[in-house]
Design an enzyme around this catalytic site. Structure first.
Site, PDB file in Angstrom:
ATOM      1  N   ASP A  45     -53.195 -53.974  25.107  1.00 24.14           N
ATOM      2  CA  ASP A  45     -53.580 -55.319  24.643  1.00 24.14           C
ATOM      3  C   ASP A  45     -53.090 -55.613  23.230  1.00 24.14           C
ATOM      4  O   ASP A  45     -53.760 -56.266  22.449  1.00 24.14           O
ATOM      5  CB  ASP A  45     -55.108 -55.504  24.756  1.00 24.14           C
ATOM      6  CG  ASP A  45     -55.584 -55.171  26.160  1.00 24.14           C
ATOM      7  OD1 ASP A  45     -55.030 -55.753  27.096  1.00 24.14           O
ATOM      8  OD2 ASP A  45     -56.455 -54.300  26.319  1.00 24.14           O
ATOM      9  N   HIS A  96     -53.052 -59.578  31.508  1.00 22.64           N
ATOM     10  CA  HIS A  96     -52.420 -60.368  30.465  1.00 22.64           C
ATOM     11  C   HIS A  96     -52.896 -61.799  30.638  1.00 22.64           C
ATOM     12  O   HIS A  96     -52.782 -62.354  31.725  1.00 22.64           O
ATOM     13  CB  HIS A  96     -50.909 -60.253  30.623  1.00 22.64           C
ATOM     14  CG  HIS A  96     -50.161 -61.117  29.682  1.00 22.64           C
ATOM     15  ND1 HIS A  96     -50.266 -60.965  28.330  1.00 22.64           N
ATOM     16  CD2 HIS A  96     -49.332 -62.160  29.891  1.00 22.64           C
ATOM     17  CE1 HIS A  96     -49.503 -61.876  27.745  1.00 22.64           C
ATOM     18  NE2 HIS A  96     -48.940 -62.623  28.677  1.00 22.64           N
TER      19      HIS A  96
HETATM   20  P1  IMP Z   1     -57.746 -47.022  34.741  1.00 25.62           P
HETATM   21  O1  IMP Z   1     -56.340 -47.179  34.278  1.00 25.62           O
HETATM   22  O2  IMP Z   1     -58.275 -48.248  35.455  1.00 25.62           O
HETATM   23  O3  IMP Z   1     -57.951 -45.761  35.511  1.00 25.62           O
HETATM   24  O4  IMP Z   1     -58.654 -46.909  33.443  1.00 25.62           O
HETATM   25  C1  IMP Z   1     -58.535 -45.800  32.552  1.00 25.62           C
HETATM   26  C2  IMP Z   1     -58.710 -46.240  31.102  1.00 25.62           C
HETATM   27  O5  IMP Z   1     -57.570 -46.994  30.690  1.00 25.62           O
HETATM   28  C3  IMP Z   1     -59.918 -47.157  30.846  1.00 25.62           C
HETATM   29  O6  IMP Z   1     -60.424 -46.870  29.549  1.00 25.62           O
HETATM   30  C4  IMP Z   1     -59.317 -48.544  30.858  1.00 25.62           C
HETATM   31  O7  IMP Z   1     -60.082 -49.474  30.116  1.00 25.62           O
HETATM   32  C5  IMP Z   1     -57.954 -48.288  30.219  1.00 25.62           C
HETATM   33  N1  IMP Z   1     -56.899 -49.243  30.622  1.00 25.62           N
HETATM   34  C6  IMP Z   1     -56.175 -49.238  31.764  1.00 25.62           C
HETATM   35  N2  IMP Z   1     -55.278 -50.235  31.763  1.00 25.62           N
HETATM   36  C7  IMP Z   1     -55.413 -50.884  30.600  1.00 25.62           C
HETATM   37  C8  IMP Z   1     -54.736 -52.000  30.000  1.00 25.62           C
HETATM   38  O8  IMP Z   1     -53.810 -52.594  30.545  1.00 25.62           O
HETATM   39  N3  IMP Z   1     -55.156 -52.379  28.755  1.00 25.62           N
HETATM   40  C9  IMP Z   1     -56.160 -51.727  28.117  1.00 25.62           C
HETATM   41  N4  IMP Z   1     -56.825 -50.665  28.627  1.00 25.62           N
HETATM   42  C10 IMP Z   1     -56.450 -50.253  29.858  1.00 25.62           C
HETATM   43 MG    MG Z   2     -54.190 -56.449  28.623  1.00 25.93          MG
END
Ligand code: IMP
Ligand code: MG
Length: 336
Positions: free
Chosen positions: A13, A43
């Protein structure tokens, strides 16, 4: 520039989407192709008076003249994908690699289940972790197995490498951020794959010798959603006092806010092979910088911050975002 990778330098982000959109409008790529994990990334895009949380279509879709690809390594949730291509009106220029892994309802259930990742590490619950687990176990369905995706099928590496060989400009868009890389992030509070520039190249089937630029995007005040270490985190009161309050695009969870992390900036720049950096949210360092489009017009405080950050990153900071709109940016790539 012919082949540029854009990645996030902190915890995601960072405003990669805006940087992709700016570079696309300046450099006119023929293809914008997405790498990264899958629909866990979000996004926020504002089109007219509607706000969309885009999770599958590359954020570069706001540039109308490029074909939009989803790279081989990216997980596809067909329900999310089909809804987005229709809502955004990009159905005729969006393509998926035949070998992309497919997220089924069962993966989402497993991700959200009480003993699973959502509880354990605060995953987004979008099914990515369990789908990658099934891929490793060789039991995942691939995009080519789904009749409803037939019209979108393409060989992404073939198309990208062909465009690069013809001297066209292409952008490989990363998702997530460095700090949640499965290898380099704050394990076990990480996503289910590496998130560095090399991974984004691999996701798209473009070899390291074909990459010309790696733009690492940093946020002046980094944020983190979900659980896990965040060494420069501020208290909620401190961030509110500064007027910073952010919410995740996918989960709508409140983002944790932190101070600039010099050590992480250096390390992430090194592993990403950064050739130039972008810094977003400079208007939060000093409100007077909001919307400024010339370096000379930035305040002394902002310039000092940028000079120090450049030292720590070890690469020229060529793009400085001064507000959410596309035009609110300082582009110094020519001066490098
Ligand atoms: P997962 O990718 O859904 O398995 O989540 C694992 C960790 O990565 C969690 O803390 C999510 O909040 C973080 N996370 C996954 N994708 C994003 C993203 O696109 N932006 C910010 N955090 C992310
Ligand atoms: Mg994002």
């Amino acid at each position: 520039m012919s082949c540029t990778i854009i990645v996030g330098g902190f915890f995601g982000d960072e405003g990669k989407g805006k940087i992709v959109a700016h570079l696309a409008h300046q450099d006119n790529p023929t293809i914008i192709s997405r790498g990264g994990v899958g629909p866990n990334a979000g996004h926020t895009v504002i089109v007219g008076d509607k706000s969309y949380g885009v999770r599958m279509v590359p954020s570069g879709f706001v540039y109308p003249d490029a074909r939009l690809f989803i790279g081989t390594g990216v997980l596809v949730d067909p329900r999310v994908f089909l809804r987005e291509v229709n809502e955004l009106g990009v159905r005729n220029r969006t393509f998926i690699d035949r070998r992309c892994g497919i997220i089924d309802e069962d993966h989402i259930r497993r991700d959200k289940g009480s003993e699973h990742l959502a509880k354990k590490i605060g995953s987004t619950g979008s099914g990515c972790g369990p789908a990658n687990e099934d891929r490793v176990m060789r039991k995942l369905r691939l995009a080519r197995d789904l009749p409803e995706l037939k019209e979108f099928m393409i060989d992404v590496p073939e198309e990208l490498n062909g465009a690069i060989a013809r001297g066209e400009t292409v952008i490989l868009e990363g998702t997530q951020g460095f700090g949640i890389s499965l290898y380099y992030g704050t394990y076990p509070f990480v996503t289910s794959k590496d998130t560095s520039a090399s991974q984004i190249a691999a996701d798209n089937g473009v070899g390291p010798t074909k990459i010309d630029e790696v733009v690492v995007v940093f946020k002046a005040y980094p944020t983190r959603v979900g659980e896990g270490p965040f060494s420069t985190e501020m208290t909620m009161d401190e961030s509110e006092e500064m007027g910073i309050e952010e919410y995740g695009t996918v989960t709508h969870r409140r983002r944790r806010i932190g101070e600039w992390d010099a050590g992480m900036a250096r390390y992430s720049s090194m592993i990403n092979g950064c050739t130039q950096a972008a810094i977003t949210g400079i208007d939060r360092i000093d409100k007077d910088c909001f919307g400024v489009t010339e370096y000379g017009k930035l305040s002394k405080k902002a310039k000092e911050f940028l000079e120090q950050a450049e030292d720590e990153i070890g690469c020229p900071v060529t793009l400085i975002s001064t507000g959410p709109e596309l035009s609110q940016i300082i582009d110094m790539r020519d001066l490098r």
